[in-house]
Structures are given as C-alpha cells and as structure tokens.
Design an enzyme around this catalytic site. Structure first.
Site, PDB file in Angstrom:
ATOM      1  N   MET A   1       0.834  -1.173   0.000  1.00 38.33           N
ATOM      2  CA  MET A   1       0.000   0.000   0.000  1.00 38.33           C
ATOM      3  C   MET A   1       0.884   1.245   0.000  1.00 38.33           C
ATOM      4  SD  MET A   1      -2.742   1.367   2.838  1.00 38.33           S
ATOM      5  CE  MET A   1      -1.739   1.016   4.232  1.00 38.33           C
ATOM      6  N   PRO A   2       1.123   1.845  -1.144  1.00 38.92           N
ATOM      7  CA  PRO A   2       1.908   3.084  -1.191  1.00 38.92           C
ATOM      8  C   PRO A   2       1.124   4.243  -0.561  1.00 38.92           C
ATOM      9  CG  PRO A   2       1.854   2.033  -3.343  1.00 38.92           C
ATOM     10  CD  PRO A   2       0.857   1.331  -2.487  1.00 38.92           C
ATOM     11  N   VAL A   3       1.828   5.023   0.254  1.00 37.66           N
ATOM     12  CA  VAL A   3       1.268   6.234   0.838  1.00 37.66           C
ATOM     13  C   VAL A   3       2.177   7.387   0.425  1.00 37.66           C
ATOM     14  CG1 VAL A   3       0.673   7.454   2.965  1.00 37.66           C
ATOM     15  CG2 VAL A   3       0.322   4.975   2.803  1.00 37.66           C
ATOM     16  N   GLY A  38      -5.064   0.786  -3.748  1.00 35.54           N
ATOM     17  CA  GLY A  38      -4.074   0.670  -2.686  1.00 35.54           C
ATOM     18  C   GLY A  38      -3.208   1.905  -2.528  1.00 35.54           C
ATOM     19  N   HIS A  40      -2.594   5.712  -1.578  1.00 29.37           N
ATOM     20  CA  HIS A  40      -3.150   6.776  -0.743  1.00 29.37           C
ATOM     21  C   HIS A  40      -2.313   8.032  -0.933  1.00 29.37           C
ATOM     22  CE1 HIS A  40      -5.803   4.103   1.597  1.00 29.37           C
ATOM     23  NE2 HIS A  40      -4.889   3.205   1.236  1.00 29.37           N
TER      24      HIS A  40
END
Length: 61
Positions: A1-3, A38, A40
């Site tokens: 999950m890249p933020v 995924g 954000h």
C-alpha cells in the site's frame, strides 16, 4: 500500500489537488505495479508563516 505525502503551500483548489492525486496514483500504478485502490495520497497545506527557506519565513520574502 503506497502512501504519498505531499506538502505544499496553502491555496491550491480542490480541482488542482484532485488532478495531482490522480496523476500521482497513475504514476505509481504504471511504475510500481500497485493497484489504484491501494494508493493513498495525503495533502498537507502549509501556511507561508509555517514554512521557511534559507532561514527566512516565506511570508517575509
């Protein structure tokens, strides 16, 4: 999950932020193979009084 955290000076419109979020998401999907749901993107608006460059507050420049 890249933020992805994006800090920028206050004043960008909702439309500008929406376009940035989409462009960043597209890039991460294309380059890193992440799924769009995924990714954000978090925007932090910063006032010129709270940001300094070379020791000088941006509101004083």
């Amino acid at each position: 999950m890249p933020v992805v955290n994006i800090q920028l000076l206050s004043g960008r419109s909702k439309e500008q932020k929406s376009k940035m979020a989409q462009a960043v998401t597209d890039a991460i999907v294309d380059i890193a193979g992440a799924r769009p749901e995924g990714v954000h993107v978090i925007f932090s608006d910063v006032e010129k009084a709270d940001w300094a460059n070379a020791g000088v507050l941006l509101e004083d420049k």
